[in-house]
Write an enzyme that holds these catalytic residues in place. Sequence first.
Site, PDB file in Angstrom:
ATOM      1  N   GLU A 251       0.878  -1.180   0.000  1.00 24.04           N
ATOM      2  CA  GLU A 251       0.000   0.000   0.000  1.00 24.04           C
ATOM      3  C   GLU A 251       0.904   1.215   0.000  1.00 24.04           C
ATOM      4  O   GLU A 251       1.450   1.592   1.035  1.00 24.04           O
ATOM      5  CB  GLU A 251      -0.884   0.005   1.253  1.00 24.04           C
ATOM      6  N   GLU A 459      -6.198  -4.098   0.576  1.00 20.98           N
ATOM      7  CA  GLU A 459      -6.547  -4.236   1.982  1.00 20.98           C
ATOM      8  C   GLU A 459      -8.060  -4.152   2.102  1.00 20.98           C
ATOM      9  O   GLU A 459      -8.755  -3.688   1.199  1.00 20.98           O
ATOM     10  CB  GLU A 459      -5.872  -3.136   2.816  1.00 20.98           C
TER      11      GLU A 459
HETATM   12  P1  NDP Z   1       8.335   5.002   4.382  1.00 22.98           P
HETATM   13  O1  NDP Z   1       8.236   4.291   3.086  1.00 22.98           O
HETATM   14  O2  NDP Z   1       9.481   5.870   4.643  1.00 22.98           O
HETATM   15  O3  NDP Z   1       8.284   3.925   5.573  1.00 22.98           O
HETATM   16  C1  NDP Z   1       7.268   2.965   5.685  1.00 22.98           C
HETATM   17  C2  NDP Z   1       7.698   1.900   6.689  1.00 22.98           C
HETATM   18  O4  NDP Z   1       8.701   1.064   6.104  1.00 22.98           O
HETATM   19  C3  NDP Z   1       8.321   2.474   7.952  1.00 22.98           C
HETATM   20  O5  NDP Z   1       7.940   1.674   9.050  1.00 22.98           O
HETATM   21  C4  NDP Z   1       9.795   2.357   7.645  1.00 22.98           C
HETATM   22  O6  NDP Z   1      10.594   2.366   8.791  1.00 22.98           O
HETATM   23  C5  NDP Z   1       9.851   1.025   6.935  1.00 22.98           C
HETATM   24  N1  NDP Z   1      11.041   0.836   6.100  1.00 22.98           N
HETATM   25  C6  NDP Z   1      11.860   1.762   5.551  1.00 22.98           C
HETATM   26  N2  NDP Z   1      12.822   1.166   4.806  1.00 22.98           N
HETATM   27  C7  NDP Z   1      12.591  -0.172   4.880  1.00 22.98           C
HETATM   28  C8  NDP Z   1      13.228  -1.320   4.311  1.00 22.98           C
HETATM   29  N3  NDP Z   1      14.283  -1.228   3.510  1.00 22.98           N
HETATM   30  N4  NDP Z   1      12.702  -2.527   4.593  1.00 22.98           N
HETATM   31  C9  NDP Z   1      11.622  -2.668   5.386  1.00 22.98           C
HETATM   32  N5  NDP Z   1      10.988  -1.619   5.953  1.00 22.98           N
HETATM   33  C10 NDP Z   1      11.460  -0.381   5.701  1.00 22.98           C
HETATM   34  O7  NDP Z   1       6.953   5.778   4.520  1.00 22.98           O
HETATM   35  P2  NDP Z   1       6.511   6.825   5.640  1.00 22.98           P
HETATM   36  O8  NDP Z   1       6.490   6.158   6.979  1.00 22.98           O
HETATM   37  O9  NDP Z   1       7.303   8.064   5.452  1.00 22.98           O
HETATM   38  O10 NDP Z   1       4.984   7.073   5.215  1.00 22.98           O
HETATM   39  C11 NDP Z   1       4.615   7.918   4.199  1.00 22.98           C
HETATM   40  C12 NDP Z   1       4.360   7.158   2.915  1.00 22.98           C
HETATM   41  O11 NDP Z   1       3.417   6.118   3.141  1.00 22.98           O
HETATM   42  C13 NDP Z   1       3.770   8.024   1.842  1.00 22.98           C
HETATM   43  O12 NDP Z   1       4.362   7.771   0.602  1.00 22.98           O
HETATM   44  C14 NDP Z   1       2.316   7.578   1.788  1.00 22.98           C
HETATM   45  O13 NDP Z   1       1.700   7.817   0.580  1.00 22.98           O
HETATM   46  C15 NDP Z   1       2.417   6.142   2.125  1.00 22.98           C
HETATM   47  N6  NDP Z   1       1.164   5.650   2.656  1.00 22.98           N
HETATM   48  C16 NDP Z   1       0.420   4.775   1.904  1.00 22.98           C
HETATM   49  C17 NDP Z   1      -0.806   4.348   2.340  1.00 22.98           C
HETATM   50  C18 NDP Z   1      -1.604   3.362   1.555  1.00 22.98           C
HETATM   51  O14 NDP Z   1      -2.450   2.701   2.135  1.00 22.98           O
HETATM   52  N7  NDP Z   1      -1.407   3.240   0.266  1.00 22.98           N
HETATM   53  C19 NDP Z   1      -1.362   4.824   3.607  1.00 22.98           C
HETATM   54  C20 NDP Z   1      -0.471   5.690   4.341  1.00 22.98           C
HETATM   55  C21 NDP Z   1       0.739   6.101   3.857  1.00 22.98           C
HETATM   56  P3  NDP Z   1      11.227   3.801   9.197  1.00 22.98           P
HETATM   57  O15 NDP Z   1      10.067   4.696   9.372  1.00 22.98           O
HETATM   58  O16 NDP Z   1      11.918   3.508  10.440  1.00 22.98           O
HETATM   59  O17 NDP Z   1      12.124   4.192   8.064  1.00 22.98           O
END
Ligand code: NDP
Length: 485
Positions: A251, A459
Amino acid sequence: MTLKCQPKASHFIDGEYIEDTDGKIIECIYPATGEKIAELHSATPKIVEMALKSAKLAQRSWSKLSGTDRGRILRKASDIIRERNRELSILETYDTGKPLQETLYVDATSGADALEYFGGLAGSITGEHIPLGDDWAYTKRIPIGLCVGIGAWNYPTQIACWKGAPALACGNSMVFKPSEMTPLCALKVAEILLEAGAPKGIFNVIQGYGDVGAALVSDNRVGKVSLTGSAETGKKVYASAASGMKHVTMELGGKSPLIIFDDADVENAIGGAMLANMYSTGQVCSNGTRVFVQSGIKEVFLKRFAERVAKIKIGDPMDEKTQFGPMVSEKQRSIVMDYIQKGKAEGAKLICGGNIIDGDGWFIEPTVFSEVTDEMTIAKEEIFGPVMSVFEFEDEHEVITRANNTDLGLAGGVFTKDIQRAHRVVDELEAGTCFINSYNDAPVEVPFGGVKDSGVGRENSKAAIEHFSQLKTVYVRMGNVDSPY
Ligand code: NDP
């Protein structure tokens, strides 16, 4: 010093709070004041191993329960969440900065909806009978096993439940890693599941940065990864999961179009555009941030939009009258401010907002640009803040081409009174989730997810059952084996 929202420990594994202070510190800051409200530790390899081992073990007996028995536990958890909605909503507000006016209605409650809905479905997860002359075959819908959930920071309770509820309903276990920016709410979900009767280890929560997520995704005991995050992270996680042939749900982000034709009810269209850009201070993945307004109503649309924006009540998120809170973090605010600067520099016209609001928290004004062209940075990249871009268009064919001119495809919306046009337009939109005369509704009964770079899988709804289970086929021969050898 006592910290306001300090949990008993950082991780919740095998039914208990567990700490390992060797892990890197995660500071939890209340976005409205900058006050530190909790201090946690990122999971060390020891914690990651404990979480995976316990979830792997717990899954076996959980999957042997009948679906109805599993479902009863999920529905009990849903009831507990509803009873504690206010307390959980306050925590969600501390974790994210989103106003209580929102969190009381859409966070814990939508988590409860998911637990209730998938709890109800759990007893009906079945295969089919396939007659083949005298022989026959049947299929079983079986769990995938150990699943990993990784969340973004904008809806920490909802994301934990949207992933946990269908996973558990299907007989899987889950290790969930929240975003390190909002580590608190998922711990409560784990506590409540235990209280509702879920076996220890079936839903473990561990904290951490991206490296912890990466360690979970690459573990060969894991059968499925469900990520909510950016498209960039999604590609990395998808690639890592693919190397272990794991199931995935991605997502990811969006840059969704909202198309307003000049026959639309203007006040409704403005309401939709508000919901599509200002709710949760614009930090919603499915937001319709590219608002295409047909030339005939553009002036009135902008005038009324600015008037309504001026009335938005910005301030203390704990005041239930407040409608608009801070950004989740200082970093996210500065990312959004950079985009606003680019919008100005590249020639977009600022209709309202555009500034940081002075004070301790990470507030920013609701911002609207018009005269945005398709080539500008603010037209192309996901901003993830309260910045709406208005584009002018003349005809249907033109607007559909422009709306689809992006690598992302999470959502899209259309406002018009012409019912045939509405269906024609959503038919053409390259988006997984569309809205007609509305925006951003996400009830648990309907599938949610994107196409193109916005992700794979869905989802919610019955579709999520397919993504958290797999088919086993059994061929049954009733007569002798007719072998040529
Ligand atoms: P990120 O992509 O930065 O992070 C998402 C999660 O992945 C965090 O828990 C992050 O940990 C973790 N993560 C980062 N790198 C890795 C890796 N290499 N392997 C596994 N896990 C990893 O997103 P944000 O938290 O900044 O959220 C914003 C983004 O989420 C926006 O692009 C938004 O559009 C999207 N989003 C999508 C939704 C949907 O349902 N389609 C709903 C809500 C948001 P850490 O934070 O510690 O880096």
